[in-house]
Design an enzyme around this catalytic site. Structure first.
Site, PDB file in Angstrom:
ATOM      1  N   CYS A  10      21.970 -33.458  32.775  1.00 55.59           N
ATOM      2  CA  CYS A  10      22.534 -32.113  32.565  1.00 55.59           C
ATOM      3  C   CYS A  10      22.797 -31.498  33.941  1.00 55.59           C
ATOM      4  O   CYS A  10      22.899 -32.217  34.940  1.00 55.59           O
ATOM      5  CB  CYS A  10      21.611 -31.250  31.705  1.00 55.59           C
ATOM      6  SG  CYS A  10      19.992 -30.929  32.438  1.00 55.59           S
ATOM      7  N   ASN A  13      18.594 -30.231  35.305  1.00 63.89           N
ATOM      8  CA  ASN A  13      17.464 -31.122  34.980  1.00 63.89           C
ATOM      9  C   ASN A  13      16.163 -30.346  34.749  1.00 63.89           C
ATOM     10  O   ASN A  13      15.061 -30.835  35.036  1.00 63.89           O
ATOM     11  CB  ASN A  13      17.267 -32.209  36.056  1.00 63.89           C
ATOM     12  CG  ASN A  13      16.351 -33.360  35.655  1.00 63.89           C
ATOM     13  OD1 ASN A  13      15.674 -33.951  36.484  1.00 63.89           O
ATOM     14  ND2 ASN A  13      16.300 -33.697  34.377  1.00 63.89           N
ATOM     15  N   CYS A  15      16.235 -28.003  31.720  1.00 61.99           N
ATOM     16  CA  CYS A  15      16.269 -27.573  30.308  1.00 61.99           C
ATOM     17  C   CYS A  15      16.660 -28.721  29.376  1.00 61.99           C
ATOM     18  O   CYS A  15      15.815 -29.301  28.698  1.00 61.99           O
ATOM     19  CB  CYS A  15      17.235 -26.395  30.109  1.00 61.99           C
ATOM     20  SG  CYS A  15      16.770 -24.902  31.014  1.00 61.99           S
ATOM     21  N   ARG A  16      17.951 -29.074  29.352  1.00 58.20           N
ATOM     22  CA  ARG A  16      18.426 -30.010  28.324  1.00 58.20           C
ATOM     23  C   ARG A  16      18.013 -31.455  28.565  1.00 58.20           C
ATOM     24  O   ARG A  16      17.506 -32.122  27.647  1.00 58.20           O
ATOM     25  CB  ARG A  16      19.962 -29.922  28.221  1.00 58.20           C
ATOM     26  CG  ARG A  16      20.441 -28.596  27.654  1.00 58.20           C
ATOM     27  CD  ARG A  16      21.921 -28.396  27.882  1.00 58.20           C
ATOM     28  NE  ARG A  16      22.212 -28.232  29.311  1.00 58.20           N
ATOM     29  CZ  ARG A  16      23.423 -28.174  29.835  1.00 58.20           C
ATOM     30  NH1 ARG A  16      24.471 -28.295  29.038  1.00 58.20           N
ATOM     31  NH2 ARG A  16      23.593 -27.994  31.135  1.00 58.20           N
ATOM     32  N   SER A  17      18.257 -31.984  29.788  1.00 60.07           N
ATOM     33  CA  SER A  17      17.988 -33.422  29.967  1.00 60.07           C
ATOM     34  C   SER A  17      16.497 -33.763  29.972  1.00 60.07           C
ATOM     35  O   SER A  17      16.127 -34.821  29.445  1.00 60.07           O
ATOM     36  CB  SER A  17      18.720 -33.998  31.181  1.00 60.07           C
ATOM     37  OG  SER A  17      18.325 -33.396  32.384  1.00 60.07           O
ATOM     38  N   ASP A 127      24.385 -25.143  27.144  1.00 62.15           N
ATOM     39  CA  ASP A 127      23.452 -24.765  28.207  1.00 62.15           C
ATOM     40  C   ASP A 127      22.669 -23.522  27.760  1.00 62.15           C
ATOM     41  O   ASP A 127      23.246 -22.466  27.530  1.00 62.15           O
ATOM     42  CB  ASP A 127      24.282 -24.448  29.460  1.00 62.15           C
ATOM     43  CG  ASP A 127      23.428 -24.072  30.655  1.00 62.15           C
ATOM     44  OD1 ASP A 127      22.215 -23.858  30.481  1.00 62.15           O
ATOM     45  OD2 ASP A 127      23.988 -23.988  31.760  1.00 62.15           O
TER      46      ASP A 127
HETATM   47  P1  4NP Z   1      20.037 -27.459  32.316  1.00 62.65           P
HETATM   48  O1  4NP Z   1      20.094 -25.862  32.381  1.00 62.65           O
HETATM   49  O2  4NP Z   1      21.327 -27.955  32.943  1.00 62.65           O
HETATM   50  O3  4NP Z   1      19.964 -27.741  30.854  1.00 62.65           O
HETATM   51  O4  4NP Z   1      18.804 -27.878  33.074  1.00 62.65           O
HETATM   52  C1  4NP Z   1      20.359 -25.153  33.564  1.00 62.65           C
HETATM   53  C2  4NP Z   1      19.359 -24.963  34.475  1.00 62.65           C
HETATM   54  C3  4NP Z   1      19.609 -24.225  35.631  1.00 62.65           C
HETATM   55  C4  4NP Z   1      20.878 -23.709  35.857  1.00 62.65           C
HETATM   56  C5  4NP Z   1      21.883 -23.912  34.929  1.00 62.65           C
HETATM   57  C6  4NP Z   1      21.625 -24.646  33.781  1.00 62.65           C
HETATM   58  N1  4NP Z   1      21.122 -22.950  37.014  1.00 62.65           N
HETATM   59  O5  4NP Z   1      22.253 -22.425  37.153  1.00 62.65           O
HETATM   60  O6  4NP Z   1      20.238 -22.826  37.868  1.00 62.65           O
END
Ligand code: 4NP
Length: 159
Positions: A10, A13, A15-17, A127
């Site tokens: 993702c 790294n 939240c989703r992955s 997201d």
């Molecule tokens: P992820 O979520 O891609 O599912 O881990 C996010 C985590 C952090 C950010 C964006 C999405 N960020 O902009 O910091």
């Protein structure tokens, strides 16, 4: 089943992955497949490298029995394309970034995670980072469904 290596990707790294990594690992363990699998996750971005998963992702996953506590964020590296034979992107932006980075490296499968579920083909795992609590539940719903599909596919795949 042959040994397989699977990477979930993702943006951050956190939240989703990592959720996909923990959910898929739990389902693979339950199906008796885990000993033949290498399972990991990474982000396309570097902001959160070394950090544990977002506390909201951990809390929602824990309510369903998944433990994210040992995971730490890392950024994808080009060697990952040679090391992993299946790389699953959480959304179209992640996939576009990965295709750009791959440029000739690795010959494994690279695609959207939700393409594993016919009903969800072409869809993103949204997201949840800037949204509310329901976003994290939605991530878990989608990730559980795609992980179950991947376990079924791998269990049938002994080539
Ligand atoms: P992820 O979520 O891609 O599912 O881990 C996010 C985590 C952090 C950010 C964006 C999405 N960020 O902009 O910091």
């Amino acid at each position: 089943m042959k040994r397989r290596s699977i990477l979930f990707v993702c943006l951050g790294n956190i939240c989703r992955s990592p959720t996909a990594e923990a959910v898929f690992r739990a389902k693979a363990q339950r199906a008796g497949l885990a000993s033949r699998l290498v399972i990991d996750s990474a982000g396309t971005g570097s902001w959160h490298v070394g950090n544990p998963p977002d506390w909201r992702a951990s809390a929602h996953a824990a309510k369903r029995g998944y433990d994210l506590s040992s995971l730490r964020a890392r950024q994808i590296v080009r060697e990952d394309f040679a090391r992993f034979d299946r790389i699953f992107a959480m959304d179209h932006a992640n996939l576009a970034d990965l295709e750009r980075l791959r440029q000739g490296a690795g010959a494994g499968h690279l695609g959207l995670f939700l393409d594993l579920v016919p009903r969800l083909r072409g869809r993103d795992v949204p997201d949840p980072y800037d949204g509310g609590e329901d976003g994290f539940e939605k991530v878990l719903d989608l990730v559980e469904e795609a992980s179950a599909a991947l376990v079924t596919q791998l269990a049938q795949d002994d080539g």
